[in-house]
Design an enzyme around this catalytic site. Sequence first.
Site, PDB file in Angstrom:
ATOM      1  N   LYS A 270       6.375  -4.503  -9.019  1.00 18.03           N
ATOM      2  CA  LYS A 270       7.713  -4.446  -8.433  1.00 18.03           C
ATOM      3  C   LYS A 270       8.762  -4.888  -9.445  1.00 18.03           C
ATOM      4  O   LYS A 270       8.451  -5.652 -10.357  1.00 18.03           O
ATOM      5  CB  LYS A 270       7.784  -5.410  -7.236  1.00 18.03           C
ATOM      6  CG  LYS A 270       7.013  -4.969  -6.011  1.00 18.03           C
ATOM      7  CD  LYS A 270       7.140  -5.984  -4.892  1.00 18.03           C
ATOM      8  CE  LYS A 270       6.349  -5.559  -3.663  1.00 18.03           C
ATOM      9  NZ  LYS A 270       6.901  -4.373  -2.989  1.00 18.03           N
ATOM     10  N   ASP A 281       5.158 -11.844   2.492  1.00 19.27           N
ATOM     11  CA  ASP A 281       4.326 -10.688   2.825  1.00 19.27           C
ATOM     12  C   ASP A 281       3.110 -11.085   3.675  1.00 19.27           C
ATOM     13  O   ASP A 281       2.215 -10.279   3.899  1.00 19.27           O
ATOM     14  CB  ASP A 281       3.894  -9.971   1.534  1.00 19.27           C
ATOM     15  CG  ASP A 281       3.775  -8.465   1.717  1.00 19.27           C
ATOM     16  OD1 ASP A 281       4.273  -7.941   2.727  1.00 19.27           O
ATOM     17  OD2 ASP A 281       3.161  -7.819   0.840  1.00 19.27           O
ATOM     18  N   ASP A 340       1.087  -0.771  -5.076  1.00 17.49           N
ATOM     19  CA  ASP A 340       1.996  -1.568  -4.256  1.00 17.49           C
ATOM     20  C   ASP A 340       1.886  -1.197  -2.770  1.00 17.49           C
ATOM     21  O   ASP A 340       2.430  -1.886  -1.914  1.00 17.49           O
ATOM     22  CB  ASP A 340       3.430  -1.380  -4.761  1.00 17.49           C
ATOM     23  CG  ASP A 340       4.379  -2.450  -4.259  1.00 17.49           C
ATOM     24  OD1 ASP A 340       3.887  -3.441  -3.689  1.00 17.49           O
ATOM     25  OD2 ASP A 340       5.599  -2.291  -4.442  1.00 17.49           O
ATOM     26  N   GLU A 342      -0.420  -1.829  -0.833  1.00 22.33           N
ATOM     27  CA  GLU A 342      -1.661  -2.595  -0.678  1.00 22.33           C
ATOM     28  C   GLU A 342      -1.910  -3.073   0.744  1.00 22.33           C
ATOM     29  O   GLU A 342      -3.056  -3.263   1.145  1.00 22.33           O
ATOM     30  CB  GLU A 342      -1.647  -3.811  -1.628  1.00 22.33           C
ATOM     31  CG  GLU A 342      -0.961  -5.078  -1.096  1.00 22.33           C
ATOM     32  CD  GLU A 342       0.509  -4.904  -0.762  1.00 22.33           C
ATOM     33  OE1 GLU A 342       1.127  -3.963  -1.293  1.00 22.33           O
ATOM     34  OE2 GLU A 342       1.041  -5.689   0.043  1.00 22.33           O
ATOM     35  N   ARG A 344      -1.617  -1.606   3.608  1.00 20.61           N
ATOM     36  CA  ARG A 344      -2.397  -0.650   4.398  1.00 20.61           C
ATOM     37  C   ARG A 344      -3.856  -0.647   3.968  1.00 20.61           C
ATOM     38  O   ARG A 344      -4.747  -0.388   4.778  1.00 20.61           O
ATOM     39  CB  ARG A 344      -1.753   0.748   4.296  1.00 20.61           C
ATOM     40  CG  ARG A 344      -1.760   1.344   2.920  1.00 20.61           C
ATOM     41  CD  ARG A 344      -0.760   2.493   2.781  1.00 20.61           C
ATOM     42  NE  ARG A 344       0.615   2.007   2.682  1.00 20.61           N
ATOM     43  CZ  ARG A 344       1.674   2.802   2.579  1.00 20.61           C
ATOM     44  NH1 ARG A 344       1.531   4.118   2.569  1.00 20.61           N
ATOM     45  NH2 ARG A 344       2.884   2.284   2.501  1.00 20.61           N
TER      46      ARG A 344
HETATM   47  N1  BES Z   1       5.191  -5.702   1.175  1.00 22.19           N
HETATM   48  C1  BES Z   1       5.723  -4.457   0.814  1.00 22.19           C
HETATM   49  C2  BES Z   1       6.753  -3.931   1.807  1.00 22.19           C
HETATM   50  C3  BES Z   1       8.060  -4.699   1.915  1.00 22.19           C
HETATM   51  C4  BES Z   1       9.150  -4.306   1.177  1.00 22.19           C
HETATM   52  C5  BES Z   1       8.187  -5.744   2.790  1.00 22.19           C
HETATM   53  C6  BES Z   1      10.342  -4.986   1.306  1.00 22.19           C
HETATM   54  C7  BES Z   1       9.384  -6.429   2.916  1.00 22.19           C
HETATM   55  C8  BES Z   1      10.464  -6.039   2.170  1.00 22.19           C
HETATM   56  C9  BES Z   1       4.619  -3.407   0.724  1.00 22.19           C
HETATM   57  O1  BES Z   1       3.393  -3.866   0.288  1.00 22.19           O
HETATM   58  C10 BES Z   1       5.077  -2.376  -0.251  1.00 22.19           C
HETATM   59  O2  BES Z   1       5.228  -2.705  -1.393  1.00 22.19           O
HETATM   60  N2  BES Z   1       5.283  -1.142   0.207  1.00 22.19           N
HETATM   61  C11 BES Z   1       5.723  -0.087  -0.628  1.00 22.19           C
HETATM   62  C12 BES Z   1       4.946   1.154  -0.281  1.00 22.19           C
HETATM   63  C13 BES Z   1       5.157   2.300  -1.233  1.00 22.19           C
HETATM   64  C14 BES Z   1       4.611   1.958  -2.596  1.00 22.19           C
HETATM   65  C15 BES Z   1       4.483   3.520  -0.680  1.00 22.19           C
HETATM   66  C16 BES Z   1       7.212   0.106  -0.381  1.00 22.19           C
HETATM   67  O3  BES Z   1       7.657  -0.048   0.770  1.00 22.19           O
HETATM   68  O4  BES Z   1       7.931   0.389  -1.331  1.00 22.19           O
HETATM   69 ZN    ZN Z   2       3.008  -5.834   0.642  1.00 23.34          ZN
HETATM   70 MN    MN Z   3       3.273  -3.882  -1.815  1.00 23.44          MN
END
Ligand code: BES
Ligand code: ZN
Ligand code: MN
Length: 490
Positions: A270, A281, A340, A342, A344
Amino acid sequence: MLSVAINSANPAEIGTALLVVALPENPTLAGIAALDNASQGALTRMIEMKDFRGSRDESLHLTGFAKGPRRLLLIGMGLVTDRRAAFKRAATLAARTAQRLGVGEMAWYSGQITPEETESITIGLIAGAWEYADLKSQLPEAERKKPLEQATILTSNTDDSRRGLASGKAIGDGQSLARRLAMMPGNLCTPELLAQTAADIARLYGMGITVLGRREMEAEKMGSFLAVAQGTPQDPKLIVLEYKGGKPAGKPVVLVGKGLCFDSGGISIKPAQSMEYMKFDMCGAAAVLGTFETLGQMKLDVNVVGVIGATTNMPSGTAMNPGDVIRSHLGKSIEVINTDAEGRLVLVDLLSYIRRYDPEVVIDAATLTGACVIALGHSATGVFSNDEALIAEVLSAGKRAGEPGWPLPMWDEYKELIKSDVADVKNSGGRPAGAVTAALFLREFVQGYPWVHLDIAGTAYSETDLVTIPKGPTGVPTGTFIEFVRGRAR
Ligand code: BES
Ligand code: ZN
Ligand code: MN
């Protein structure tokens, strides 16, 4: 920690540092005439001059009583349609103000109240008093504020109200635990600490507990969860709590929580900006633990199983890579497009593992997608389900808890987006409908039970200070879980 009590004392005569009175829009003196007398008519004048109109979240603070309370704080509730919700909000604001003033103790008065309203007020007071100060050094004595330790709800209906006080305390404590765990930094709130917290709850309330580490998960062939955990030296934990309050043969409600104690993104790392928020998270897992704290105190007639997948998502030489194909506990193969995505990967192995508990229904909660925040902002949890009746039941539980959710679609059309060239499914469908494709991915691993998925990425914590909640965790969806389980109790 705030302790809440009930007392039938006269509000005009009680010797408290802070008396809070909640009033609706365009207030009258009904019920507060004695206080008006004690203030030599100050309340009448403030209302007449419209210094206090009773609009929502308005507050006015008076001193100078000859006897009784040392300070009076009026809090406006606006046009009240839902008394429980209005009282809860006002009580939260009241306790937050009491914390800021450093009075140490307060009393609440809002006229005749029912046991259910007493519950809402108690939840609000506990929420407003919540703070996370464990890691701050103590200020010198002279600058130190007294933490709010005691609140007294004034009501003539003390016997009946005690029920509401007890359930309000159970719910408030559950939500406070969830917020505390969420606020703890990732170096302290580890998978190990979540497992320890679950073990403490199990011991205190006589619940069942099972904890699987990396070795046990290998034996279970949880290739998807383990793919996330392979980048970290910390032992991942699959935590199961079992509360048996219902019929011995009754199928349980199963609550599943994403417990990423820190999500760096892994190899698909990220951006640095705001990455610190990824300690949050694990808010889904925190809500499961909070719910079990409440269950332990409330003793509901229902069977509930709580399941948490706890680990961290880190880049390292042993981490999974984009393009890797892994095999889930259910047996389906998954192409990792983005490391990222992860959450799921952890959840799907939990969703197939829990079949052994023969679930009546399953609700999972996860800070799953940034896309859900784009879709709904911070005001509603994204709600997905494979069952029409169940989704209505969960939305209604969320409403009762003051944690609104909103349904999003899971049409088969969207499945195109997660088709893989090499495996059964891929873990990212890219940016379009990102919250939907994440839910569809989960659904591929749901077999044999009605299920609801809560995407709490936008609602579990706030990046700004709100009226009732400081910057940080909100406790969502602990209240929704509790109201749902309560609705299922005999
Ligand atoms: N934990 C994050 C989602 C998240 C983002 C929670 C912002 C709270 C605030 C999750 O693991 C993630 O990184 N999701 C990605 C998925 C994508 C790579 C398909 C996302 O939402 O960008
Ligand atoms: Zn996450
Ligand atoms: Mn993630």
